[in-house]
Motif scaffolding. Structure first.
Motif, PDB file in Angstrom:
ATOM      1  N   THR A 147     -26.596  75.484  61.704  1.00  0.00           N
ATOM      2  CA  THR A 147     -25.487  74.688  61.146  1.00  0.00           C
ATOM      3  C   THR A 147     -24.939  75.381  59.912  1.00  0.00           C
ATOM      4  OG1 THR A 147     -26.596  72.698  61.892  1.00  0.00           O
ATOM      5  CG2 THR A 147     -24.876  72.390  60.243  1.00  0.00           C
ATOM      6  N   ILE A 148     -25.849  75.850  59.086  1.00  0.00           N
ATOM      7  CA  ILE A 148     -25.408  76.512  57.857  1.00  0.00           C
ATOM      8  C   ILE A 148     -24.692  77.825  58.180  1.00  0.00           C
ATOM      9  CG2 ILE A 148     -26.227  77.555  55.673  1.00  0.00           C
ATOM     10  CD1 ILE A 148     -26.544  74.487  55.801  1.00  0.00           C
ATOM     11  N   ARG A 149     -25.253  78.583  59.098  1.00  0.00           N
ATOM     12  CA  ARG A 149     -24.714  79.924  59.337  1.00  0.00           C
ATOM     13  C   ARG A 149     -23.556  79.955  60.324  1.00  0.00           C
ATOM     14  NH1 ARG A 149     -29.993  83.374  60.573  1.00  0.00           N
ATOM     15  NH2 ARG A 149     -28.475  85.041  60.891  1.00  0.00           N
ATOM     16  N   ASN A 150     -23.570  79.027  61.282  1.00  0.00           N
ATOM     17  CA  ASN A 150     -22.564  79.124  62.357  1.00  0.00           C
ATOM     18  C   ASN A 150     -21.567  77.973  62.417  1.00  0.00           C
ATOM     19  OD1 ASN A 150     -24.018  81.322  63.034  1.00  0.00           O
ATOM     20  ND2 ASN A 150     -24.753  80.561  65.003  1.00  0.00           N
ATOM     21  N   THR A 151     -22.075  76.754  62.286  1.00  0.00           N
ATOM     22  CA  THR A 151     -21.199  75.619  62.602  1.00  0.00           C
ATOM     23  C   THR A 151     -21.237  74.533  61.519  1.00  0.00           C
ATOM     24  OG1 THR A 151     -23.057  74.756  63.893  1.00  0.00           O
ATOM     25  CG2 THR A 151     -21.300  75.880  65.116  1.00  0.00           C
ATOM     26  N   PRO A 152     -20.860  74.860  60.293  1.00  0.00           N
ATOM     27  CA  PRO A 152     -20.863  73.815  59.253  1.00  0.00           C
ATOM     28  C   PRO A 152     -19.848  72.728  59.604  1.00  0.00           C
ATOM     29  CG  PRO A 152     -19.674  75.752  58.496  1.00  0.00           C
ATOM     30  CD  PRO A 152     -20.297  76.125  59.809  1.00  0.00           C
ATOM     31  N   ASP A 205     -25.537  83.654  63.089  1.00  0.00           N
ATOM     32  CA  ASP A 205     -26.839  83.664  63.754  1.00  0.00           C
ATOM     33  C   ASP A 205     -26.615  83.782  65.263  1.00  0.00           C
ATOM     34  OD1 ASP A 205     -29.365  83.320  64.634  1.00  0.00           O
ATOM     35  OD2 ASP A 205     -29.571  81.223  63.999  1.00  0.00           O
ATOM     36  N   SER A 206     -26.798  84.997  65.748  1.00  0.00           N
ATOM     37  CA  SER A 206     -26.519  85.202  67.174  1.00  0.00           C
ATOM     38  C   SER A 206     -27.622  84.645  68.059  1.00  0.00           C
ATOM     39  CB  SER A 206     -26.311  86.690  67.450  1.00  0.00           C
ATOM     40  OG  SER A 206     -27.433  87.388  66.979  1.00  0.00           O
ATOM     41  N   ALA A 207     -28.744  84.224  67.431  1.00  0.00           N
ATOM     42  CA  ALA A 207     -29.833  83.643  68.229  1.00  0.00           C
ATOM     43  C   ALA A 207     -29.670  82.131  68.374  1.00  0.00           C
ATOM     44  CB  ALA A 207     -31.169  83.963  67.575  1.00  0.00           C
ATOM     45  N   ASP A 208     -28.581  81.608  67.861  1.00  0.00           N
ATOM     46  CA  ASP A 208     -28.312  80.176  67.981  1.00  0.00           C
ATOM     47  C   ASP A 208     -28.374  79.791  69.461  1.00  0.00           C
ATOM     48  OD1 ASP A 208     -27.207  77.666  68.088  1.00  0.00           O
ATOM     49  OD2 ASP A 208     -25.610  78.081  66.644  1.00  0.00           O
ATOM     50  N   ASN A 264     -18.968  79.943  73.041  1.00  0.00           N
ATOM     51  CA  ASN A 264     -19.635  78.699  73.468  1.00  0.00           C
ATOM     52  C   ASN A 264     -19.674  77.665  72.344  1.00  0.00           C
ATOM     53  OD1 ASN A 264     -20.496  78.101  75.977  1.00  0.00           O
ATOM     54  ND2 ASN A 264     -22.681  78.122  75.430  1.00  0.00           N
ATOM     55  N   LEU A 265     -19.735  78.183  71.125  1.00  0.00           N
ATOM     56  CA  LEU A 265     -19.842  77.280  69.966  1.00  0.00           C
ATOM     57  C   LEU A 265     -18.577  76.448  69.782  1.00  0.00           C
ATOM     58  CD1 LEU A 265     -21.397  79.613  67.215  1.00  0.00           C
ATOM     59  CD2 LEU A 265     -22.564  77.885  68.585  1.00  0.00           C
ATOM     60  N   TRP A 266     -17.471  76.950  70.310  1.00  0.00           N
ATOM     61  CA  TRP A 266     -16.179  76.317  69.977  1.00  0.00           C
ATOM     62  C   TRP A 266     -15.598  75.536  71.142  1.00  0.00           C
ATOM     63  CZ3 TRP A 266     -17.231  76.713  65.333  1.00  0.00           C
ATOM     64  CH2 TRP A 266     -17.857  77.867  64.849  1.00  0.00           C
ATOM     65  N   LYS A 267     -16.433  75.331  72.165  1.00  0.00           N
ATOM     66  CA  LYS A 267     -15.921  74.566  73.312  1.00  0.00           C
ATOM     67  C   LYS A 267     -15.621  73.131  72.926  1.00  0.00           C
ATOM     68  CE  LYS A 267     -17.287  77.320  77.148  1.00  0.00           C
ATOM     69  NZ  LYS A 267     -18.457  77.831  77.797  1.00  0.00           N
ATOM     70  N   GLU A 286     -43.158  77.004  71.541  1.00  0.00           N
ATOM     71  CA  GLU A 286     -42.782  76.296  70.304  1.00  0.00           C
ATOM     72  C   GLU A 286     -42.089  77.242  69.327  1.00  0.00           C
ATOM     73  OE1 GLU A 286     -45.591  73.151  68.218  1.00  0.00           O
ATOM     74  OE2 GLU A 286     -46.723  74.633  69.357  1.00  0.00           O
ATOM     75  N   ALA A 287     -42.683  78.428  69.170  1.00  0.00           N
ATOM     76  CA  ALA A 287     -42.139  79.385  68.209  1.00  0.00           C
ATOM     77  C   ALA A 287     -40.755  79.844  68.653  1.00  0.00           C
ATOM     78  CB  ALA A 287     -43.087  80.571  68.069  1.00  0.00           C
ATOM     79  N   LYS A 288     -40.591  79.982  69.986  1.00  0.00           N
ATOM     80  CA  LYS A 288     -39.312  80.473  70.516  1.00  0.00           C
ATOM     81  C   LYS A 288     -38.200  79.448  70.255  1.00  0.00           C
ATOM     82  CE  LYS A 288     -38.953  81.065  75.081  1.00  0.00           C
ATOM     83  NZ  LYS A 288     -38.194  80.109  75.655  1.00  0.00           N
ATOM     84  N   ASP A 289     -38.550  78.169  70.483  1.00  0.00           N
ATOM     85  CA  ASP A 289     -37.539  77.117  70.332  1.00  0.00           C
ATOM     86  C   ASP A 289     -37.216  76.814  68.880  1.00  0.00           C
ATOM     87  OD1 ASP A 289     -37.483  76.948  72.969  1.00  0.00           O
ATOM     88  OD2 ASP A 289     -38.665  75.103  73.150  1.00  0.00           O
ATOM     89  N   ARG A 290     -38.048  77.303  68.006  1.00  0.00           N
ATOM     90  CA  ARG A 290     -37.904  76.938  66.602  1.00  0.00           C
ATOM     91  C   ARG A 290     -36.757  77.697  65.957  1.00  0.00           C
ATOM     92  NH1 ARG A 290     -41.539  74.114  63.539  1.00  0.00           N
ATOM     93  NH2 ARG A 290     -41.567  74.729  61.347  1.00  0.00           N
ATOM     94  N   ASP A 291     -35.949  76.976  65.241  1.00  0.00           N
ATOM     95  CA  ASP A 291     -34.850  77.591  64.515  1.00  0.00           C
ATOM     96  C   ASP A 291     -35.436  78.624  63.544  1.00  0.00           C
ATOM     97  OD1 ASP A 291     -32.868  78.206  62.765  1.00  0.00           O
ATOM     98  OD2 ASP A 291     -32.027  76.182  62.748  1.00  0.00           O
ATOM     99  N   LYS A 292     -34.980  79.842  63.642  1.00  0.00           N
ATOM    100  CA  LYS A 292     -35.598  80.917  62.859  1.00  0.00           C
ATOM    101  C   LYS A 292     -35.388  80.763  61.346  1.00  0.00           C
ATOM    102  CE  LYS A 292     -37.627  83.233  66.064  1.00  0.00           C
ATOM    103  NZ  LYS A 292     -37.950  82.025  66.818  1.00  0.00           N
ATOM    104  N   SER A 293     -34.414  79.946  60.990  1.00  0.00           N
ATOM    105  CA  SER A 293     -34.218  79.799  59.545  1.00  0.00           C
ATOM    106  C   SER A 293     -35.088  78.674  58.987  1.00  0.00           C
ATOM    107  CB  SER A 293     -32.756  79.491  59.239  1.00  0.00           C
ATOM    108  OG  SER A 293     -32.448  78.248  59.802  1.00  0.00           O
ATOM    109  N   VAL A 294     -35.778  77.958  59.883  1.00  0.00           N
ATOM    110  CA  VAL A 294     -36.696  76.919  59.416  1.00  0.00           C
ATOM    111  C   VAL A 294     -38.035  77.614  59.158  1.00  0.00           C
ATOM    112  CG1 VAL A 294     -37.894  74.806  60.137  1.00  0.00           C
ATOM    113  CG2 VAL A 294     -35.482  75.109  60.659  1.00  0.00           C
ATOM    114  N   GLU A 295     -38.809  77.056  58.234  1.00  0.00           N
ATOM    115  CA  GLU A 295     -40.080  77.694  57.882  1.00  0.00           C
ATOM    116  C   GLU A 295     -40.935  77.965  59.127  1.00  0.00           C
ATOM    117  OE1 GLU A 295     -40.209  78.754  55.144  1.00  0.00           O
ATOM    118  OE2 GLU A 295     -39.636  77.376  53.557  1.00  0.00           O
TER     119      GLU A 295
END
Ligand SMILES: Nc1ncnc2c1ncn2[C@@H]1O[C@H](COP(=O)(O)OP(=O)(O)OP(=O)(O)O)[C@@H](O)[C@H]1O
Ligand SMILES: [Zn+2]
Length: 649
Positions: free
Chosen positions: A176-181, A211-214, A270-273, A537-546
């Motif tokens: 949200t912070i990096r791509n879609t505020p 964040d291209s991994a979004d 895809n983000l802007w559909k 779990e690790a894969k699904d986790r938002d990388k910017s979260v701890e």
């Protein structure tokens, strides 16, 4: 003063007040009120500590301070001003942080009790541990806007400050912070991250580039963006290195963050559909308007001060340019590769944040904010209210009398609320609770479960983010229980620095590994049981979260039947009280204060303190609200407390 005039205080309390030696931690909003109350009550030997100096912004409520005191240590000035109320008192002032090693267990042992008037969880938790180690009662307090609290903590008798897990800071998903505020706060947080990336302590978790991994972007269309990622020159160097490479040229910086990166985001179609796509900005043809010309703030613009009006985008760009130039110069002036620390009270840093967040808001079609509003959001400013501080300061002294008499079962927690509850009370009094046997601080054998992403967790992260920030340790030593006693972290400076960037997995840390942590200063030992995040779990986790999660003691998650049947439950608590309880977590570094709807999580179930029969020390009964009806108020609990509070006999 009260204790010097016979008959004002009950004799037993008068004697105790006269002979006690007490310690106040913090000389801010609550601390000033409290110190004044203590000298007027006639406490004779008062010690006070504060690490800070006086700022102009303190003067509206920290009434022991005047304009001529600005820049001087709070504790020294508080002492001098309080002595004017009663010169017949000994006040010892320390201008220092309470977390310094010299304030050790022996230092605490000299006091009858300690009072916290702090504003952050790390210092609060530290004092809690020191008081447990020294076996000295602690009166904890806090205020935030119209909310306030006062609680009592006594080793082995009541719950400690850490027995209850408090709500954590509100964070936002990295994408949200990096791509879609979609809200001004998202752009403000992004701008603070940008400040740190360019000038401050850069944190890999605070990346500002797209964040291209979004997960939302990863689709056939999003792949185009992923593929072009390798062509992005800046992805190979850090934002700082890139900015240094172009000598912090404001136009180049502007172009990268507000044009190139936005175009890159647009390629992740895809983000802007379902969203309005962002509009990249060009330095040479900036719109003249403010981000949203229909905003009421902009209509009022001509009559407002610089801080109150919303700047047009062209003005934002101008402010961006000037602030980058000044910050660049300051960074160059830093010796030994030092960095800038973001501070809401630094005008240039605030100009930078205001300009960046409004430019980004414009790009994403988000309504803009004035510099004043952005400052309060970026700095987590909740207006401090002098009267709340005064009420808290008053309750602390009333509570101190009960602490002096060791009337633990009467030491109810007080929550000052911002609206009356169903019983028409503004102050909520909560039963004093017995210690939580599973508490990771005061429990007999403190243990906690830590879930980690093995591919991301480094030794330094474990030290800084988990042990110091989350678990509030000051100088931890960590040994792996692997039979060889491998030292992972040492509190001795420099001793384990060279392994800081290594992943913990290099030290054979696996599911079930136990880490023995020891903070010699806090006299605190904790065993951390490691649980590894599954790949999924690790894969699904938002990388910017701890890359970790504190799970607590797993067994705590299932309360014992017996507990459920006999003890007070957290769910019984007045929701307003929960809101007030959240005040305790009003750390300086929160991004957003805990919201009322955030639940206070409890490790295990709560245990109301058992009342002891005075003289014999045998438990009388569980102290329950329903067992002590009060015909007068219909609320035995609060009435009981009020009587206890007012009638000191
Ligand atoms: N580790 C610490 N050691 C000693 N004093 C501390 C420590 N941490 C915080 N304090 C002090 O606790 C006080 C808390 O007071 P308060 O909440 O009114 O904060 P403030 O900094 O004065 O106000 P504001 O944050 O609104 O500008 C501050 O004076 C602060 O310096
Ligand atoms: Zn505890």
């Amino acid at each position: 003063m009260a204790s010097e005039i016979n008959g004002l205080l009950p004799k037993d309390i008068q004697d105790l007040v006269l002979k006690s030696k007490i310690f106040v931690v913090g000389a801010g909003g609550v601390g000033c009120e409290l110190l004044k109350n203590l000298v007027l009550t006639g406490f004779k030997d008062i010690h006070i500590i504060d690490l800070d100096t006086i700022e102009v912004s303190n003067l509206n409520r920290q009434f022991l301070f005047r304009r001529e005191h600005v820049g001087r240590p709070k504790s020294h000035v508080a002492k001098d001003s309080a002595l004017k109320f009663n010169s017949n008192v000994n006040i010892t002032a320390y201008h220092d942080s309470i977390t310094e090693a010299k304030y050790d267990v022996n230092f605490y042992k000299q006091y009858s009790f300690v009072m916290n008037a702090l504003d952050n969880r790390i210092a609060r938790s530290h004092v809690n541990r020191m008081c447990l180690a020294a076996d000295i009662p602690l009166i904890e307090s806090g205020s935030s806007g119209t909310l306030g609290h006062v609680t009592v903590h006594k080793k082995g008798v009541t719950e400690c400050f850490d027995c209850t897990q408090r709500p954590h800071q509100k964070t936002f998903p990295g994408c949200t912070i990096r791509n879609t505020p979609s809200d001004p706060i998202h752009c403000i947080v992004w701008s603070k991250h940008l400040f740190n990336q360019l000038f401050g302590l850069a944190d890999a978790d605070e990346d500002v580039s797209p964040d291209s991994a979004d997960p939302e972007a990863i689709s056939s269309a999003g792949k185009a963006a992923l593929e072009t990622e390798s062509e992005q020159p800046i992805s190979r160097v850090s934002t700082r290195q890139w900015a240094q490479g172009c000598e912090y040229d404001p136009q180049k910086l502007f172009h990268k963050f507000f044009n190139d990166d936005i175009n890159y985001l647009l390629s992740m179609d895809n983000l802007w559909k379902k969203r309005k796509p962002p509009t990249p900005l060009d330095w040479n043809s900036l719109p003249d308007a403010v981000a949203s010309s229909s905003s009421s703030a902009s209509r009022r613009a001509p009559i407002l001060l610089k801080d109150q009006r919303v700047w047009p985008i062209a003005e934002c760009a101008e402010v961006f340019k000037k602030s980058v130039e000044i910050l660049k110069k300051r960074l160059e002036d830093e010796k030994d590769g030092g960095v800038l620390i973001w501070d809401k009270d630094d005008d240039v840093a605030m100009d930078f944040i205001t300009a960046c967040s409004n430019i980004r808001s414009f790009i994403f079609g988000i309504y803009p904010k004035s510099r004043f509003d952005i400052k309060s959001m970026a700095g987590n400013i909740i207006p401090a209210i002098a009267s709340t501080n005064a009420i808290v300061g008053g309750f602390i002294v009333m509570t101190a009398f009960k602490v002096l008499k060791e009337d633990w079962y009467k030491c109810n927690s007080v929550y000052i609320q911002n609206r009356v509850n169903v019983r028409k009370e503004l102050y909520h009094f909560d039963q004093v609770m017995a210690p939580n046997p599973k508490c990771y601080v005061c429990g007999e054998k403190p243990e906690i479960v830590l879930k980690i992403d093995l591919e991301r967790m480094t030794v330094r992260m474990l030290n800084e983010k988990v042990l110091k920030k989350e678990l509030c340790m000051i100088a931890p030593d960590v040994e792996i229980e692997d039979g060889c006693g491998t030292i992972l972290i040492s509190s001795e400076e420099g001793e384990t620095d060279d392994i800081g960037d290594k992943l913990v997995k290099e030290f054979k840390i696996v599911n079930g590994t136990r880490l023995r942590c020891d903070d010699f200063l806090q006299n605190y030992n904790l065993v951390i049981n490691i649980v590894i995040m599954s790949e999924e779990e690790a894969k699904d986790r938002d990388k910017s979260v701890e890359c970790f999660e504190l799970v607590g003691d797993r067994s705590l998650l299932v309360p014992k039947e017996e507990d459920q049947a006999t003890n007070g439950k957290e769910s019984d608590k007045d929701p307003d009280a929960k809101e007030a309880e959240a005040v305790a977590d009003d750390d300086d570094d929160l991004e957003v204060i805990a919201m009322p709807e955030d639940d206070v999580k409890v490790l295990g179930t709560k245990r109301p303190l058992e009342r002891k029969d005075e003289g014999e020390g045998t438990p009388l009964k569980k102290r329950k609200l329903a067992e002590e009806p009060s015909p007068a108020s219909g609320s035995a609990y609060c009435m009981d407390t009020e009587v206890e509070t007012i009638d000191l006999d």
